[in-house]
Scaffold this motif. Structure first.
Motif, mmCIF file in Angstrom:
data_model
loop_
_atom_site.group_PDB
_atom_site.id
_atom_site.type_symbol
_atom_site.label_atom_id
_atom_site.label_comp_id
_atom_site.label_asym_id
_atom_site.label_seq_id
_atom_site.Cartn_x
_atom_site.Cartn_y
_atom_site.Cartn_z
ATOM 1 N N LYS A 176 -20.114 -37.715 9.021
ATOM 2 C CA LYS A 176 -19.477 -38.323 7.852
ATOM 3 C C LYS A 176 -18.007 -37.939 7.777
ATOM 4 O O LYS A 176 -17.143 -38.781 7.506
ATOM 5 N N TRP A 177 -17.694 -36.671 8.050
ATOM 6 C CA TRP A 177 -16.301 -36.213 8.015
ATOM 7 C C TRP A 177 -15.459 -36.899 9.084
ATOM 8 O O TRP A 177 -14.285 -37.182 8.872
ATOM 9 N N SER A 178 -16.065 -37.107 10.254
ATOM 10 C CA SER A 178 -15.297 -37.741 11.348
ATOM 11 C C SER A 178 -15.359 -39.262 11.274
ATOM 12 O O SER A 178 -14.867 -39.950 12.176
ATOM 13 N N ASP A 179 -15.993 -39.779 10.204
ATOM 14 C CA ASP A 179 -16.091 -41.226 9.968
ATOM 15 C C ASP A 179 -16.813 -41.953 11.102
ATOM 16 O O ASP A 179 -16.484 -43.099 11.427
ATOM 17 N N THR A 180 -17.771 -41.284 11.718
ATOM 18 C CA THR A 180 -18.557 -41.922 12.780
ATOM 19 C C THR A 180 -19.989 -42.220 12.328
ATOM 20 O O THR A 180 -20.787 -42.706 13.114
ATOM 21 N N LEU A 181 -20.291 -41.907 11.050
ATOM 22 C CA LEU A 181 -21.647 -42.150 10.554
ATOM 23 C C LEU A 181 -21.965 -43.646 10.552
ATOM 24 O O LEU A 181 -23.086 -44.055 10.883
ATOM 25 N N LYS A 182 -20.965 -44.454 10.217
ATOM 26 C CA LYS A 182 -21.183 -45.906 10.216
ATOM 27 C C LYS A 182 -21.449 -46.420 11.625
ATOM 28 O O LYS A 182 -22.197 -47.381 11.828
ATOM 29 N N LEU A 183 -20.805 -45.774 12.629
ATOM 30 C CA LEU A 183 -21.049 -46.182 14.012
ATOM 31 C C LEU A 183 -22.484 -45.864 14.415
ATOM 32 O O LEU A 183 -23.105 -46.613 15.183
ATOM 33 N N LEU A 184 -23.011 -44.728 13.907
ATOM 34 C CA LEU A 184 -24.404 -44.380 14.192
ATOM 35 C C LEU A 184 -25.353 -45.427 13.621
ATOM 36 O O LEU A 184 -26.360 -45.776 14.234
ATOM 37 N N VAL A 198 -29.896 -47.464 18.301
ATOM 38 C CA VAL A 198 -31.005 -46.540 18.042
ATOM 39 C C VAL A 198 -31.041 -46.262 16.542
ATOM 40 O O VAL A 198 -30.029 -46.351 15.857
ATOM 41 N N SER A 199 -32.215 -45.929 16.043
ATOM 42 C CA SER A 199 -32.348 -45.698 14.604
ATOM 43 C C SER A 199 -31.744 -44.353 14.226
ATOM 44 O O SER A 199 -31.632 -43.436 15.055
ATOM 45 N N LEU A 200 -31.366 -44.249 12.940
ATOM 46 C CA LEU A 200 -30.820 -42.988 12.435
ATOM 47 C C LEU A 200 -31.872 -41.886 12.535
ATOM 48 O O LEU A 200 -31.540 -40.719 12.788
ATOM 49 N N PHE A 201 -33.140 -42.252 12.374
ATOM 50 C CA PHE A 201 -34.217 -41.268 12.489
ATOM 51 C C PHE A 201 -34.255 -40.658 13.886
ATOM 52 O O PHE A 201 -34.409 -39.434 14.035
ATOM 53 N N THR A 257 -33.710 -36.057 17.354
ATOM 54 C CA THR A 257 -33.307 -35.433 18.622
ATOM 55 C C THR A 257 -32.352 -34.274 18.384
ATOM 56 O O THR A 257 -32.426 -33.247 19.083
ATOM 57 N N LYS A 258 -31.469 -34.408 17.389
ATOM 58 C CA LYS A 258 -30.569 -33.291 17.080
ATOM 59 C C LYS A 258 -31.350 -32.097 16.539
ATOM 60 O O LYS A 258 -31.096 -30.950 16.924
ATOM 61 N N ALA A 259 -32.316 -32.360 15.638
ATOM 62 C CA ALA A 259 -33.093 -31.258 15.051
ATOM 63 C C ALA A 259 -33.915 -30.546 16.125
ATOM 64 O O ALA A 259 -33.977 -29.308 16.153
ATOM 65 N N LEU A 319 -43.238 -36.360 7.613
ATOM 66 C CA LEU A 319 -43.475 -37.717 7.117
ATOM 67 C C LEU A 319 -42.547 -38.043 5.948
ATOM 68 O O LEU A 319 -42.025 -39.156 5.835
ATOM 69 N N LEU A 320 -42.319 -37.040 5.073
ATOM 70 C CA LEU A 320 -41.409 -37.245 3.943
ATOM 71 C C LEU A 320 -39.991 -37.513 4.432
ATOM 72 O O LEU A 320 -39.299 -38.404 3.922
ATOM 73 N N SER A 321 -39.553 -36.766 5.454
ATOM 74 C CA SER A 321 -38.203 -36.962 5.981
ATOM 75 C C SER A 321 -38.069 -38.328 6.640
ATOM 76 O O SER A 321 -37.006 -38.958 6.562
ATOM 77 N N VAL A 322 -39.138 -38.808 7.288
ATOM 78 C CA VAL A 322 -39.095 -40.147 7.901
ATOM 79 C C VAL A 322 -38.849 -41.202 6.827
ATOM 80 O O VAL A 322 -37.987 -42.084 6.986
ATOM 81 N N LEU A 323 -39.587 -41.096 5.710
ATOM 82 C CA LEU A 323 -39.420 -42.071 4.629
ATOM 83 C C LEU A 323 -38.010 -42.023 4.046
ATOM 84 O O LEU A 323 -37.383 -43.063 3.802
ATOM 85 N N ILE A 324 -37.487 -40.809 3.846
ATOM 86 C CA ILE A 324 -36.146 -40.678 3.245
ATOM 87 C C ILE A 324 -35.074 -41.206 4.191
ATOM 88 O O ILE A 324 -34.135 -41.893 3.768
ATOM 89 N N ILE A 325 -35.204 -40.897 5.481
ATOM 90 C CA ILE A 325 -34.195 -41.368 6.444
ATOM 91 C C ILE A 325 -34.226 -42.887 6.555
ATOM 92 O O ILE A 325 -33.173 -43.536 6.643
#
Length: 254
Positions: free
Chosen positions: A77-85, A90-93, A98-100, A232-238
């Motif tokens: 978000k700080w580097s303004d690349t969140l919109k590119l993601l 690939v999905s944000l999930f 993969t990062k986690a 499962l909760l994190s999947v729904l929120i993401i």
């Protein structure tokens, strides 16, 4: 981008000499805590050194996951690349997952380094009686840490001063999760909080495996079940977060 490519990329990023904070968390923080354990043993004797060596490793693992996974989205978000993601094929999930997971495995590197430091620098016993069971409990803990990392990534993306909150919860979470004092000896309000945190069961499983407690498999199963609920909760929120971002182009609508 597959998982192994991302894991190698994350390893290079978090261990290169440009990242002073992560170098400290991975390589130098274990030395500090083990030095405290060493001098504690020298001054008081009769200390449960094995437990404190493992506790030092767990502190390093939690610190790393808190700062790396907790900052996974806010750094985008700080580097303004969140919109590119969001626009990526690939999905944000998948990105967060993969990062986690990769951050949890790098945290495992911190645990291994802690044991190497303890054994070869401070000459402290690690106290692992069954390496197979211990590795199994660490895998369960890594799953719990990965899930907690995903939740932190979601929660912290809504804060601007995220590092203040990370510093604020670093030690209290460890205390509540029973790293130093058993959860059963805490006041009931803290016990109630501790038992719904996946890490509590993961840490307890590691300790029970060290002692070869008969309850260790039950504890590991509970750790997996609680972690699956949060997963499962994190999947729904993401999914919800991704939909809002695609529709509004801003996190302010969340």
């Amino acid at each position: 981008m597959n998982f192994f490519f991302l894991l190698v990329r994350e390893l290079k990023y978090f261990t290169n000499f440009q990242n002073k904070m992560y170098q400290f968390l991975l390589f130098f923080q274990p030395l500090m805590f083990l030095a405290i354990v060493y001098f504690l043993q020298q001054m008081r004797g009769g200390v449960n050194v094995e437990k404190f060596v493992v506790a030092s490793a767990l502190i390093s693992m939690w610190s790393y996951v808190l700062y790396s996974s907790g900052s996974a989205l806010i750094s985008q978000k700080w580097s303004d690349t969140l919109k590119l993601l969001i626009a990526a094929p690939v999905s944000l999930f998948q990105v967060i997952l993969t990062k986690a997971i990769s951050n949890a495995f790098i945290a495992l590197l911190s645990m291994i380094l802690s044991f190497v430091y303890a054994r070869f620098i401070f000459q402290l016993p690690v106290g692992i009686q069954n390496y197979g069971l211990f590795f199994l409990s660490v895998l369960v803990l890594l799953f719990s840490l990965s899930v907690v990392g995903m939740i932190l990534a979601i929660v912290f993306v809504t804060f601007q001063n995220v590092f203040d909150y990370q510093n604020l919860i670093l030690i209290p979470v460890l205390l509540i999760c029973g790293l130093f004092v058993p959860v059963d000896s805490l006041p009931w309000i803290f016990r109630a909080i501790a038992y719904v945190i996946p890490m509590t069961w993961g840490i307890q499983g590691v300790y029970e495996t060290l002692a070869l407690s008969p309850q260790m498999f039950t504890t590991m199963i509970i750790a997996l079940l609680v972690s699956v609920v949060y997963f499962l909760l994190s999947v729904l929120i993401i999914k919800r977060m991704e939909m809002v971002l695609r529709n509004h182009g801003s996190l302010g609508a969340i």
